[in-house]
Design a protein around this motif. Structure first.
Motif, short mmCIF file in Angstrom:
data_model
loop_
_atom_site.label_atom_id
_atom_site.label_comp_id
_atom_site.label_asym_id
_atom_site.label_seq_id
_atom_site.Cartn_x
_atom_site.Cartn_y
_atom_site.Cartn_z
N SER A 1 -15.31 7.97 8.11
CA SER A 1 -14.28 8.67 7.31
C SER A 1 -14.62 8.39 5.82
CB SER A 1 -12.96 8.15 7.78
OG SER A 1 -12.05 8.65 6.74
N SER A 2 -14.54 9.25 4.90
CA SER A 2 -15.00 9.05 3.52
C SER A 2 -14.02 8.93 2.63
CB SER A 2 -15.84 10.38 3.27
OG SER A 2 -15.08 11.50 3.24
N GLU A 3 -12.73 8.80 3.00
CA GLU A 3 -11.67 8.58 2.05
C GLU A 3 -11.01 7.19 2.17
OE1 GLU A 3 -9.39 12.55 1.53
OE2 GLU A 3 -9.77 11.89 3.60
N SER A 4 -10.23 6.86 1.00
CA SER A 4 -9.45 5.64 0.85
C SER A 4 -8.61 5.61 -0.18
CB SER A 4 -10.38 4.51 1.01
OG SER A 4 -9.53 3.25 0.82
N TRP A 5 -7.38 4.98 -0.09
CA TRP A 5 -6.39 5.04 -1.20
C TRP A 5 -5.86 3.60 -1.56
CZ3 TRP A 5 -7.04 8.34 2.63
CH2 TRP A 5 -6.82 9.85 2.62
N TYR A 6 -6.36 3.02 -2.47
CA TYR A 6 -6.21 1.60 -3.08
C TYR A 6 -4.92 1.60 -3.82
CZ TYR A 6 -6.88 -3.22 -4.10
OH TYR A 6 -6.97 -4.55 -4.46
N ILE B 1 0.77 -1.04 0.14
CA ILE B 1 0.08 -0.05 0.18
C ILE B 1 0.94 1.25 0.09
CG2 ILE B 1 -1.95 1.25 1.25
CD1 ILE B 1 -2.84 -1.28 2.41
N TRP B 2 0.50 2.19 -0.93
CA TRP B 2 1.17 3.53 -0.97
C TRP B 2 0.48 4.20 0.28
CZ3 TRP B 2 5.79 5.00 -2.77
CH2 TRP B 2 6.29 4.37 -3.94
N LEU B 3 1.25 5.06 0.91
CA LEU B 3 0.72 6.02 2.01
C LEU B 3 1.06 7.39 1.62
CD1 LEU B 3 1.71 3.90 4.98
CD2 LEU B 3 -0.48 3.74 4.01
N PRO B 4 0.24 8.04 0.64
CA PRO B 4 0.54 9.28 0.21
C PRO B 4 0.90 10.36 1.37
CG PRO B 4 -1.31 8.62 -1.01
CD PRO B 4 -1.05 7.54 0.21
N ASP B 5 1.92 11.03 1.27
CA ASP B 5 2.69 11.78 2.26
C ASP B 5 1.79 12.96 2.63
OD1 ASP B 5 4.77 12.17 4.01
OD2 ASP B 5 5.17 14.23 3.05
N LYS B 6 1.43 13.32 3.97
CA LYS B 6 0.28 14.39 4.39
C LYS B 6 -1.22 14.17 4.22
CE LYS B 6 4.07 17.97 4.08
NZ LYS B 6 5.07 17.36 3.45
N GLU B 7 -1.33 12.94 3.41
CA GLU B 7 -2.78 12.88 3.36
C GLU B 7 -3.11 11.67 4.16
OE1 GLU B 7 -4.07 12.32 -1.05
OE2 GLU B 7 -2.17 13.58 -1.39
N ILE B 8 -2.33 10.83 4.18
CA ILE B 8 -2.79 9.44 5.05
C ILE B 8 -1.49 9.02 5.66
CG2 ILE B 8 -2.36 7.89 3.18
CD1 ILE B 8 -5.14 7.85 6.28
N GLY B 9 -0.36 9.58 5.62
CA GLY B 9 0.86 9.16 6.43
C GLY B 9 1.91 10.43 6.30
N ASN B 10 2.90 10.24 7.26
CA ASN B 10 4.08 11.17 7.08
C ASN B 10 5.21 10.30 7.81
OD1 ASN B 10 5.75 13.30 8.80
ND2 ASN B 10 4.96 13.98 6.83
N SER B 11 4.95 9.68 9.04
CA SER B 11 6.01 8.92 9.81
C SER B 11 5.30 7.39 10.30
CB SER B 11 6.58 9.67 10.86
OG SER B 11 7.14 10.56 10.37
N PRO B 12 4.94 6.64 9.36
CA PRO B 12 4.13 5.40 9.70
C PRO B 12 5.15 4.46 10.48
CG PRO B 12 4.92 5.36 7.29
CD PRO B 12 5.25 6.49 7.68
N SER B 13 4.41 3.87 11.52
CA SER B 13 5.26 3.10 12.42
C SER B 13 4.81 1.68 12.48
CB SER B 13 5.04 3.77 13.78
OG SER B 13 3.72 3.83 14.22
N GLU B 14 4.54 0.78 13.49
CA GLU B 14 4.51 -0.40 13.72
C GLU B 14 3.01 -0.96 13.17
OE1 GLU B 14 5.02 -4.01 16.79
OE2 GLU B 14 4.75 -1.93 17.67
#
Length: 780
Positions: A766-771, A563-576
């Motif tokens: 929540s109304s968003e998702s990134w596939y 899974i891509w985690l677009p920066d500042k949209e759904i991620g920035n410093s992902p962890s465990e």
């Protein structure tokens, strides 16, 4: 609790060894700091053990060589990320050494029949009992002989009050005709070491020592002011990050009064547009003289030869149609509260504010918490299963660990991952205090770079798995060490193998669906967005710094993330990452995020043999950024939080320990998104009210990412998608979308209208998702 059991035979042996190793007729001096024995970088050496034996005596050992490094009067300037939130500096000794240059007897010499012979020396850990320390070393000779040595250092004074440094030794396995000596570098001091040897050197009394000014520890005082601000959050010396590199800034402007005045104003007031769309924070508290010092440092990076000016590719291409709608929590902005299906209990308090590096449960239900702070502690938290914060008790059971960012309990045994070592922690006498810090593995490559973190810890099939981040302060002529940016598989005997490579800051490894290993990684150079990755043998994960200089120019094909985690949209410093064990999301995964905040939910599926799936917002409402997750025996999810000043934090908060527990309530949201041969299926947790539904309530976009040497990267080939067919299932929980134009190796963004309701009138959580569409399913 298994680690509390009393091992009487071992304790008897340890007590005998310690009593034989300690000077007689005196009590242990009061230690001048807490902890007094601790691991860290010291004087740019990465694997060091420092001992604050007395206010008049510090000693340090280089554990990479097993040798005494220094004995001195003074102290240690405790600077760095875990001590003072500074990235460009590490702990350093100050004061006056007791031994003259080259006279410290720290070099081991082994001879057979009078002739020096080669040997391998291994540091095996240390014992801390009764406020005294004993180091364990092993010498492996060429003929296979193994000599075990215990060394116990201590400060003492003679009858006249002169300060002294005492070293007591025990030996086991010394073959006949083999002698062991300690020698100084100049060869003038040599001590024969036998079982029971006791060596004391006395010194002339030194005057009171004064620590240096903090700025004296920096290569340039401008670094100090940038560390005290947030400059290094967005800028680096040679590489473009969120903002331009110092080299780019120095190249853009001519050094002079006009440039200084312009840049001073920009730094104080902030701004946007010169280097991209990401705004620079204002810094009104920085004085002009401090900014001048910063600019003096920045202009040291001005190339001698003119270079072509570069415009940074920073910022993001937003959703053209949905941009104005992204305003409300959960609908274009991070969530604000705890997920409605879970209840939160706060476990930290005024007297316990942990920056959590690791979480693990003991068999009896006690919670272990390691802390990423100046203590480097391990704490036993009892009473957490009671759902009553008043029942929680905290006991520190170990300390002096170097940035312990991984923790695991295996069959009742405790293992902690330090920055430079995988360590087993053992309580021999049953008092719930760790006595032995035993080395499992400390042979991967390290430097003194602050960013060379070790993350983990996962135990699977009798092996440990960890991840190693890359250095971030290398000079242009320096290369990453071979183990950096990799997942390592470590055996109980300390041997290890590299699993994958090309990771940047993989702050999280965990078991997910199908009992497979997954890792999260942080965007940066070569990584245009954050990632959730399936760990695969031999996979290259996109960060080219760890390659050879030639390969960096033409890197191998990157394994696509799950899974891509677009920066500042759904991620920035992902962890465990962690597998869900309860509720409607059982079988899905969660992962935390330190800077973007909260917990995200990951739905994965395997298409054509490859993992892919969707990420959703899950929960916010925690005190600080989420770093570690563990399931408790009570079915609750325990959440360890962390942060630091000037970046890598959620709203500048730095600590937290909480838990959330499923309360049985239903929350209306997307449960899953599944790829189909010609589109997608969206499944909801509750039936959807169709009386107000229309096609305009679904907004879709598609883009791809391409790794580049600049920090992050834009969305490429970004387009809006329009479904040509929509069908609801009979229970109104599933919506099938036929979507022309779908492409593999792309991210598909889903944005539902906030007005969408369940049949019970509930609004979407929540109304968003990134596939991440790595593969398009084949028709059955």
């Amino acid at each position: 609790m298994m680690f509390r059991s009393c091992h009487l035979f071992i304790v008897a042996l340890l007590g005998l060894a310690l009593s034989a190793c300690q000077p007689q007729g005196r009590e242990t001096p009061e230690r001048p700091r807490d902890p007094w024995a601790f691991r860290s970088v010291l004087d740019r050496k990465p694997r060091m053990l420092s001992l604050a034996l007395d206010s008049a005596c510090y000693a340090a050992y280089d554990l990479s060589t097993g040798q005494l490094y220094k004995v001195w009067k003074g102290g240690i300037l405790m600077e760095g990320t875990v001590f003072t939130n500074k990235k460009n500096i590490q702990p350093s000794s100050w004061g006056t050494a007791y031994y003259e240059e080259n006279e410290l007897p720290g070099k081991w010499v082994i001879s057979k029949n009078g002739q020096e012979i080669p040997f391998d020396l291994q540091y095996k850990g240390y014992l801390l009992l009764d406020n005294k320390i004993t180091l364990n070393l092993e010498f492996l000779l060429n003929d296979g002989s193994l000599i075990s040595l215990q060394e116990s250092p201590e400060f003492k004074r003679d009858s006249s009050g002169k300060p002294g440094f005492n070293r007591s030794f025990r030996l086991n396995g010394q073959p006949p005709a083999v002698s062991i000596e300690l020698a100084s570098e100049n060869g003038l001091r040599r001590h024969a070491i036998q079982d029971g040897s006791n060596i004391t050197d006395y010194f002339k009394e030194l005057p009171v020592q004064e620590p240096p000014a903090v700025g004296d520890s920096y290569d340039h005082l401008g670094i100090l002011w940038m560390e005290n601000s947030d400059c290094y959050t967005c800028h680096e010396e040679y590489n473009a990050m969120v903002g331009p590199s110092f080299e780019q800034i120095a190249s853009q402007y001519s050094k002079g009064k006009e440039a200084y005045a312009l840049l001073t104003k920009k730094i104080q007031e902030g701004g946007v547009g010169v280097w991209g769309d990401t705004p620079m924070n204002p810094h009104p508290d920085l004085a002009e003289k401090e900014i001048k010092t910063i600019l003096d440092y920045i202009f040291t990076f001005k190339p001698k030869e003119p270079v072509e000016e570069q415009q940074l590719q920073v910022g993001q291409v937003g959703s053209s149609k949905a941009e104005e709608e992204r305003l409300n929590p959960g609908h274009g902005a991070p969530l604000e509260g705890v997920h409605p299906s879970y209840d939160l209990t706060t476990l930290h308090g005024e007297n316990f504010q942990p920056r959590v590096g690791g979480l693990a449960f003991l068999p009896d239900g006690g919670l272990l918490v390691s802390t990423w702070d100046s203590i480097g502690g391990l704490y036993l938290i009892d009473g957490v299963l009671e759902d009553d914060p008043a029942a929680v008790s905290v006991k520190r059971i170990a300390e002096g660990l170097a940035e312990p960012l991984g923790l695991e309990v295996v069959d009742g045994e405790i293992f902690v991952l330090q920055k430079h070592e995988l360590t087993q922690l053992i309580d021999h006498n049953g008092d719930a205090i760790i006595d032995e810090y035993r080395v499992i593995c400390d042979s991967w490559g390290v430097t003194d770079d602050f960013h060379e973190f070790a993350f983990g810890l996962v135990h699977k099939d009798n092996h440990f798995y960890i991840t190693l981040s890359m250095a971030m302060r290398l000079m242009a002529n320096e290369r990453q060490l071979p183990d950096r940016g990799r997942t390592l598989k470590i055996s109980r005997d300390g041997s290890y193998e590299q699993v994958d490579y090309g990771l940047r800051t993989p702050n999280g490894i965990g078991l997910g669906m199908d009992a497979e290993l997954f890792v999260t990684d942080n965007q940066g150079q070569w990584l245009p967005a954050n990632k959730l990755l399936h760990v695969q043998k031999g996979a290259y994960n996109g960060m080219a710094w760890g390659l050879s200089a030639a390969a960096e120019k033409d890197p191998p094909t990157m394994a696509p993330p799950a899974i891509w985690l677009p920066d500042k949209e759904i991620g920035n410093s992902p962890s465990e990452p962690i597998l869900m064990k309860d509720g409607p999301f059982k079988g899905q995964m969660l992962h935390g995020d330190v800077t973007h905040g909260g917990i995200k939910r990951d739905f994965l599926e395997k298409i054509n043999g490859q993992y892919q799936g969707a990420v959703f917002r899950f929960s916010q409402g925690f005190t600080a950024g989420v770093n570690r997750l563990v399931w408790g025996p009570d079915g609750a999810l325990y959440v360890g939080e962390v942060g630091m000043v000037g970046g890598w934090s959620w709203k500048e908060n730095q600590f937290g320990l909480e838990k959330i527990k499923f309360n049985g309530k239903s929350t209306f949201e997307m449960l899953a998104i599944r790829a189909k041969p010609d589109g997608f299926e969206i499944e909801f947790t509750s039936p959807v009210a169709l009386n107000n539904f229309n096609r305009e309530m679904i907004h879709l976009e598609q883009w791809r990412y391409e790794p580049t040497a600049s920090y992050g990267g834009p969305k490429l080939d970004q387009v809006e998608l329009t479904p040509d067919k929509m069908e609801w299932s009979s229970d109104r929980k599933k919506l099938y979308l036929s979507i022309p134009g779908l492409k593999p190796q792309h991210v598909i963004y889903f944005k539902l209208a906030e007005a969408l309701k369940s049949s019970e009138g509930e609004s979407l959580w929540s109304s968003e998702s990134w596939y991440t569409l790595n593969q398009i399913p084949k028709n059955p």
